[in-house]
Design an enzyme around this catalytic site. Structure first.
Site, mmCIF file in Angstrom:
data_model
loop_
_atom_site.group_PDB
_atom_site.id
_atom_site.type_symbol
_atom_site.label_atom_id
_atom_site.label_comp_id
_atom_site.label_asym_id
_atom_site.label_seq_id
_atom_site.Cartn_x
_atom_site.Cartn_y
_atom_site.Cartn_z
ATOM 1 N N TYR A 1 51.127 10.134 46.143
ATOM 2 C CA TYR A 1 51.910 10.916 47.097
ATOM 3 C C TYR A 1 51.685 12.405 46.868
ATOM 4 O O TYR A 1 51.626 12.876 45.730
ATOM 5 C CB TYR A 1 53.389 10.556 46.945
ATOM 6 C CG TYR A 1 54.343 11.503 47.612
ATOM 7 C CD1 TYR A 1 54.238 11.795 48.967
ATOM 8 C CD2 TYR A 1 55.359 12.108 46.884
ATOM 9 C CE1 TYR A 1 55.116 12.678 49.577
ATOM 10 C CE2 TYR A 1 56.259 12.980 47.484
ATOM 11 C CZ TYR A 1 56.126 13.264 48.837
ATOM 12 O OH TYR A 1 56.997 14.140 49.438
ATOM 13 N N ASP B 1 55.611 4.065 40.484
ATOM 14 C CA ASP B 1 56.378 4.468 41.656
ATOM 15 C C ASP B 1 56.441 3.252 42.576
ATOM 16 O O ASP B 1 55.431 2.842 43.150
ATOM 17 C CB ASP B 1 55.687 5.643 42.348
ATOM 18 C CG ASP B 1 56.507 6.209 43.503
ATOM 19 O OD1 ASP B 1 57.312 5.462 44.085
ATOM 20 O OD2 ASP B 1 56.325 7.395 43.840
ATOM 21 N N ARG C 1 78.508 15.384 36.665
ATOM 22 C CA ARG C 1 77.078 15.532 36.437
ATOM 23 C C ARG C 1 76.620 14.571 35.355
ATOM 24 O O ARG C 1 75.518 14.033 35.390
ATOM 25 C CB ARG C 1 76.728 16.980 36.044
ATOM 26 C CG ARG C 1 75.281 17.138 35.594
ATOM 27 C CD ARG C 1 74.836 18.594 35.516
ATOM 28 N NE ARG C 1 75.815 19.486 34.963
ATOM 29 C CZ ARG C 1 76.072 19.653 33.656
ATOM 30 N NH1 ARG C 1 75.425 18.920 32.759
ATOM 31 N NH2 ARG C 1 76.975 20.511 33.250
ATOM 32 N N LYS D 1 64.175 6.261 50.833
ATOM 33 C CA LYS D 1 63.350 5.415 51.681
ATOM 34 C C LYS D 1 63.970 4.029 51.880
ATOM 35 O O LYS D 1 65.064 3.923 52.392
ATOM 36 C CB LYS D 1 61.940 5.336 51.073
ATOM 37 C CG LYS D 1 61.358 6.701 50.659
ATOM 38 C CD LYS D 1 61.285 7.699 51.787
ATOM 39 C CE LYS D 1 60.417 8.910 51.479
ATOM 40 N NZ LYS D 1 60.843 9.739 50.356
#
Length: 390
Positions: free
Chosen positions: A101, A174, A49, A199
């Site tokens: 978004y 972004d 992690r 994406k």
């Protein structure tokens, strides 16, 4: 060594760097934990992690592509957004665009209203007086999304960053719609870049992931601490698959942009299309800015159907190669209805303010043969024509 071309960065990320067995492609480290060298003598990795070698190779490549000091690879794109917001305090104001978004909009609104994590101010960066509005808001952070989702509106990153430096605000961009090969916001003055690596960066629609890249190393170290603390970091397998997808990013984007340009020309001439949204069009209000700050116009376009919204059922049913689904940026072509899909978390007033109509359709153009894609859209429009004729 001189600065490497993005095509070289993506092709060579992690190649021939394995110190153990000399593997050409970087190995995938699926382990959750690591053996200490001795009591109280941890090595560079102790728990995945916190740190993972596979994730680090991807992060280093993304940092180099964006020209940043540090990258944190996260488990989703929304985790990258949430991570950036850890720099804000309850008394701080976040400015964000009215047409961002839907998932980002939902996050900002609910963290502000339900958690009082910070204050918010929604601004239309297409208004001529946006600098006055931003200055009056006195933000600690300005969030940009350019091109915007789903209307492909363009914001002048450099102009916003110049204002931000005067008022002491950090700028987060972004960059999901373009990827680092088509736009580098840090070079334009931004402080942080976020991506949904789901994406274009991955490009194969087989992982969920995100990334955050900082210009300043100290900010990157702080956000890496928060990423570990909150458990936002990505897994090794997703990092490995994303790294594999990254290697063809330049090639994919070239083909996808070629296809998109042809499809936009087709849509612009079709009588059942009321309006096309694509910054590559000279008529697009943000065309000049996009041409100046981008290395290409991307592979996303939107259009409004020139028919009542209930005819969308006929249109979508007539498609074979454009798959009706959320997401974007994969090798396959996707189509979606923003009002009921990607931006459904916005209420009707917010959708209207953002310019998202009931007849708006968004295309994510893939790498298929363009003539097949145009034929597919032609057939779908024919279904609408047939119903209109009844």
């Amino acid at each position: 060594m001189t600065k490497r071309h993005p095509a070289t960065v993506v092709a060579r990320a992690g190649i021939a760097e394995d110190p153990t067995f000399g593997a050409v492609t970087p190995p995938i480290y699926l382990t959750s934990t690591y053996e200490l060298n001795a009591f109280r003598q941890p090595g560079p990795y102790d728990y995945s992690r916190s740190n993972n070698p596979t994730r680090d190779v991807l992060g280093d490549a993304l940092a180099e592509l964006e020209g940043g000091a540090k990258a944190i690879v996260t488990n989703t794109g929304m985790s990258a957004c949430l991570l950036a917001l850890q720099l804000l305090k309850p008394e701080d104001t976040l400015v964000f665009p009215h047409d961002c978004y839907g998932g980002s909009y939902r996050l900002f609104i609910n963290l502000a209203q339900r958690k009082q994590a910070f204050k918010i101010q929604i601004i239309n960066f297409q208004d001529d007086n946006w600098p006055t509005q931003v200055h009056a808001a006195k933000p600690a952070m300005i969030w940009l999304e350019t091109p915007s989702n789903p209307l492909l509106q363009i914001t002048d990153i450099r102009a916003v960053c110049q204002l931000a430096s005067v008022i002491g605000a950090k700028v987060v961009v972004d960059n999901t719609f373009l990827s680092p090969v088509l736009q580098q916001p840090l070079a334009l003055g931004a402080d942080i870049v976020v991506h949904s690596t789901t994406k274009f960066i991955n490009g194969h629609s087989d992982i969920i992931g995100g990334a955050l890249i900082t210009k300043d190393l100290a900010v990157g170290d702080e956000l890496k601490w928060w990423g570990n603390c909150l458990g936002l970091t990505g897994g090794a397998l997703d990092a490995y698959l994303t790294l594999r997808g990254l290697r063809t990013l330049n090639l994919r984007m070239q083909k996808q942009q070629e296809n998109t340009a042809s499809i936009v020309s087709f849509l612009a001439a079709h009588p059942l299309v009321a309006k096309v949204f694509y910054p590559g069009l000279p008529s697009h209000p943000g065309h000049a800015i996009a041409k100046a700050q981008q290395n290409g116009f991307g592979a996303i376009c939107s259009f409004e159907l020139n028919a009542p919204s209930d005819y969308l059922h006929d249109f979508f049913a007539g498609l074979s190669y454009f798959t009706l689904a959320q997401s974007l940026g994969g090798t396959e072509s996707l189509i979606c209805h923003p009002a009921s899909m990607t931006h459904a978390s916005m209420d009707a007033a917010a959708q209207q303010r953002a310019g998202i109509s009931a007849t708006l359709v968004r295309l994510s153009v893939g790498i298929e043969e363009c003539t097949d894609l145009v034929a597919d859209l032609t057939h779908a429009f024919e279904q609408v024509t047939l119903r209109l004729a009844k």
